[in-house]
Design a protein around this motif. Structure first.
Motif, PDB file in Angstrom:
ATOM      1  N   ALA A 167       7.307   1.174  -9.943  1.00  0.00           N
ATOM      2  CA  ALA A 167       7.778   1.278  -8.425  1.00  0.00           C
ATOM      3  C   ALA A 167       7.460   0.174  -7.556  1.00  0.00           C
ATOM      4  O   ALA A 167       7.941  -0.304  -6.615  1.00  0.00           O
ATOM      5  CB  ALA A 167       7.434   2.599  -7.972  1.00  0.00           C
ATOM      6  N   ASP A 168       5.921  -0.062  -7.545  1.00  0.00           N
ATOM      7  CA  ASP A 168       5.347  -1.171  -7.031  1.00  0.00           C
ATOM      8  C   ASP A 168       5.774  -2.518  -7.140  1.00  0.00           C
ATOM      9  O   ASP A 168       6.412  -3.089  -6.194  1.00  0.00           O
ATOM     10  CB  ASP A 168       3.790  -1.143  -7.240  1.00  0.00           C
ATOM     11  CG  ASP A 168       3.158  -2.390  -6.566  1.00  0.00           C
ATOM     12  OD1 ASP A 168       3.079  -2.355  -5.185  1.00  0.00           O
ATOM     13  OD2 ASP A 168       2.748  -3.286  -7.283  1.00  0.00           O
ATOM     14  N   GLN A 169       6.080  -2.810  -8.518  1.00  0.00           N
ATOM     15  CA  GLN A 169       6.568  -4.186  -8.594  1.00  0.00           C
ATOM     16  C   GLN A 169       8.020  -4.452  -8.151  1.00  0.00           C
ATOM     17  O   GLN A 169       8.565  -5.602  -7.852  1.00  0.00           O
ATOM     18  CB  GLN A 169       6.416  -4.453 -10.241  1.00  0.00           C
ATOM     19  CG  GLN A 169       5.029  -4.802 -10.734  1.00  0.00           C
ATOM     20  CD  GLN A 169       4.367  -5.814  -9.961  1.00  0.00           C
ATOM     21  OE1 GLN A 169       4.842  -6.998 -10.191  1.00  0.00           O
ATOM     22  NE2 GLN A 169       3.279  -5.511  -9.125  1.00  0.00           N
ATOM     23  N   PHE A 170       8.905  -3.272  -8.491  1.00  0.00           N
ATOM     24  CA  PHE A 170      10.010  -3.303  -8.154  1.00  0.00           C
ATOM     25  C   PHE A 170      10.384  -3.555  -6.407  1.00  0.00           C
ATOM     26  O   PHE A 170      11.206  -4.359  -6.087  1.00  0.00           O
ATOM     27  CB  PHE A 170      10.963  -1.862  -8.435  1.00  0.00           C
ATOM     28  CG  PHE A 170      12.399  -1.796  -7.859  1.00  0.00           C
ATOM     29  CD1 PHE A 170      13.120  -2.499  -8.470  1.00  0.00           C
ATOM     30  CD2 PHE A 170      12.879  -0.923  -6.987  1.00  0.00           C
ATOM     31  CE1 PHE A 170      14.741  -2.444  -8.259  1.00  0.00           C
ATOM     32  CE2 PHE A 170      14.028  -0.857  -6.534  1.00  0.00           C
ATOM     33  CZ  PHE A 170      15.109  -1.541  -7.020  1.00  0.00           C
ATOM     34  N   THR A 171       9.539  -2.785  -5.592  1.00  0.00           N
ATOM     35  CA  THR A 171       9.590  -3.183  -4.267  1.00  0.00           C
ATOM     36  C   THR A 171       9.166  -4.378  -3.936  1.00  0.00           C
ATOM     37  O   THR A 171       9.821  -4.800  -2.826  1.00  0.00           O
ATOM     38  CB  THR A 171       8.896  -2.107  -3.443  1.00  0.00           C
ATOM     39  OG1 THR A 171       7.402  -2.004  -3.938  1.00  0.00           O
ATOM     40  CG2 THR A 171       9.310  -0.460  -3.502  1.00  0.00           C
ATOM     41  N   LYS A 172       8.212  -4.991  -4.558  1.00  0.00           N
ATOM     42  CA  LYS A 172       8.019  -6.388  -4.321  1.00  0.00           C
ATOM     43  C   LYS A 172       8.991  -7.208  -4.493  1.00  0.00           C
ATOM     44  O   LYS A 172       9.295  -8.202  -3.884  1.00  0.00           O
ATOM     45  CB  LYS A 172       6.545  -6.626  -5.095  1.00  0.00           C
ATOM     46  CG  LYS A 172       5.329  -5.952  -4.428  1.00  0.00           C
ATOM     47  CD  LYS A 172       4.159  -6.448  -5.350  1.00  0.00           C
ATOM     48  CE  LYS A 172       3.105  -5.672  -4.852  1.00  0.00           C
ATOM     49  NZ  LYS A 172       1.715  -5.804  -5.729  1.00  0.00           N
ATOM     50  N   GLY A 195      -2.345   1.293  -8.594  1.00  0.00           N
ATOM     51  CA  GLY A 195      -2.626   0.256  -7.207  1.00  0.00           C
ATOM     52  C   GLY A 195      -2.994  -1.030  -7.675  1.00  0.00           C
ATOM     53  O   GLY A 195      -2.813  -1.915  -7.339  1.00  0.00           O
ATOM     54  N   ALA A 196      -4.232  -0.895  -8.449  1.00  0.00           N
ATOM     55  CA  ALA A 196      -5.108  -2.059  -8.646  1.00  0.00           C
ATOM     56  C   ALA A 196      -4.429  -3.106  -9.678  1.00  0.00           C
ATOM     57  O   ALA A 196      -4.318  -4.129  -9.466  1.00  0.00           O
ATOM     58  CB  ALA A 196      -6.498  -1.481  -9.292  1.00  0.00           C
ATOM     59  N   VAL A 197      -3.829  -2.279 -10.491  1.00  0.00           N
ATOM     60  CA  VAL A 197      -2.827  -3.164 -11.628  1.00  0.00           C
ATOM     61  C   VAL A 197      -1.605  -3.799 -10.972  1.00  0.00           C
ATOM     62  O   VAL A 197      -1.570  -4.652 -11.160  1.00  0.00           O
ATOM     63  CB  VAL A 197      -2.465  -2.188 -12.590  1.00  0.00           C
ATOM     64  CG1 VAL A 197      -1.483  -3.162 -13.735  1.00  0.00           C
ATOM     65  CG2 VAL A 197      -3.731  -1.824 -13.436  1.00  0.00           C
ATOM     66  N   PHE A 233       0.999  -4.957   4.266  1.00  0.00           N
ATOM     67  CA  PHE A 233       0.566  -4.131   3.075  1.00  0.00           C
ATOM     68  C   PHE A 233       1.828  -3.956   2.085  1.00  0.00           C
ATOM     69  O   PHE A 233       2.714  -4.566   2.369  1.00  0.00           O
ATOM     70  CB  PHE A 233      -0.244  -3.025   3.078  1.00  0.00           C
ATOM     71  CG  PHE A 233       0.308  -2.074   4.231  1.00  0.00           C
ATOM     72  CD1 PHE A 233       0.993  -0.755   3.307  1.00  0.00           C
ATOM     73  CD2 PHE A 233       0.399  -2.036   5.473  1.00  0.00           C
ATOM     74  CE1 PHE A 233       1.513   0.210   4.171  1.00  0.00           C
ATOM     75  CE2 PHE A 233       1.026  -0.919   6.307  1.00  0.00           C
ATOM     76  CZ  PHE A 233       1.587   0.267   5.368  1.00  0.00           C
ATOM     77  N   ASN A 234       1.519  -3.368   1.001  1.00  0.00           N
ATOM     78  CA  ASN A 234       2.373  -3.027   0.228  1.00  0.00           C
ATOM     79  C   ASN A 234       2.263  -1.598  -0.742  1.00  0.00           C
ATOM     80  O   ASN A 234       1.451  -0.915  -0.271  1.00  0.00           O
ATOM     81  CB  ASN A 234       2.599  -4.287  -1.050  1.00  0.00           C
ATOM     82  CG  ASN A 234       1.226  -4.339  -1.909  1.00  0.00           C
ATOM     83  OD1 ASN A 234       0.831  -3.413  -2.288  1.00  0.00           O
ATOM     84  ND2 ASN A 234       0.827  -5.253  -2.068  1.00  0.00           N
ATOM     85  N   VAL A 235       2.898  -1.320  -1.530  1.00  0.00           N
ATOM     86  CA  VAL A 235       3.214   0.010  -2.292  1.00  0.00           C
ATOM     87  C   VAL A 235       1.912  -0.003  -2.963  1.00  0.00           C
ATOM     88  O   VAL A 235       1.193   1.241  -3.057  1.00  0.00           O
ATOM     89  CB  VAL A 235       4.196   0.363  -3.033  1.00  0.00           C
ATOM     90  CG1 VAL A 235       4.269   1.352  -3.997  1.00  0.00           C
ATOM     91  CG2 VAL A 235       5.621   0.209  -2.317  1.00  0.00           C
ATOM     92  N   ALA A 236       1.327  -0.701  -3.446  1.00  0.00           N
ATOM     93  CA  ALA A 236       0.086  -0.675  -4.308  1.00  0.00           C
ATOM     94  C   ALA A 236      -1.099  -0.400  -3.546  1.00  0.00           C
ATOM     95  O   ALA A 236      -1.871   0.265  -3.708  1.00  0.00           O
ATOM     96  CB  ALA A 236      -0.213  -2.101  -5.134  1.00  0.00           C
TER      97      ALA A 236
END
Length: 166
Positions: free
Chosen positions: A20-25, A104-106, A132-135
């Protein structure tokens, strides 16, 4: 076998969160890079592309290798704690928090490795809060929840069961 399935389930949660984090980025890169952002709530909140070459609040600019080393050390520590947490219902909340923190860290570590910077895109314009971001959300929410649980839910005996050999 039962223990393997237990860890596979937690790993699946981790993969979903990082995904989800990488997708939003990727959405931020595709839709925001090169423009002045998208206002969601005028003068309050906007989506705004930023390449962060440091850590939280822009500290440690251009310190990619030290940040990666610190992240790996934190991941090892959290992994050790996760392994030590008993497989009991009372400790499910702390397991969730640890997985959220690791995701988040990864998520940000992936950016640092592949891009040399972290993609940020969430901006509270009203208070000029750092982008900032989702992570980052995972890390902040996870840390706050961990503090709340440690102060108000888990007692010394519970924490000793996690941190000390029984």
């Amino acid at each position: 076998m039962k223990q393997l399935i237990y860890y596979i389930k937690w790993f699946a949660v981790f993969v979903i969160l990082v995904g989800a984090d990488q997708f939003t980025k990727q959405l931020a890169i595709a839709g925001l890079k090169g423009n002045s952002g998208i206002s969601i709530i005028k003068n309050v909140f906007k989506l705004f592309y930023l390449e962060n070459h440091g850590a939280a609040f822009g500290i440690f600019q251009e310190q990619r290798i030290p940040l990666l080393i610190i992240t790996v050390l934190v991941l090892i520590f959290i992994g050790y704690i996760f392994y030590r947490v008993p497989h009991e219902t009372k400790f499910i909340a702390i397991k969730w928090i640890l997985v959220i923190l690791v995701a988040g860290a990864v998520g940000n570590m992936i950016d640092r490795i592949y891009n040399g910077y972290v993609v940020d895109f969430l901006y509270f314009e009203l208070i000029n809060f750092p982008v900032f971001n989702v992570a980052d959300c995972y890390v902040v929410v996870g840390a706050i929840l961990a503090v709340i649980l440690i102060i108000f839910y888990y007692d010394d005996n519970d924490l000793n069961r996690i941190l000390k050999k029984q």
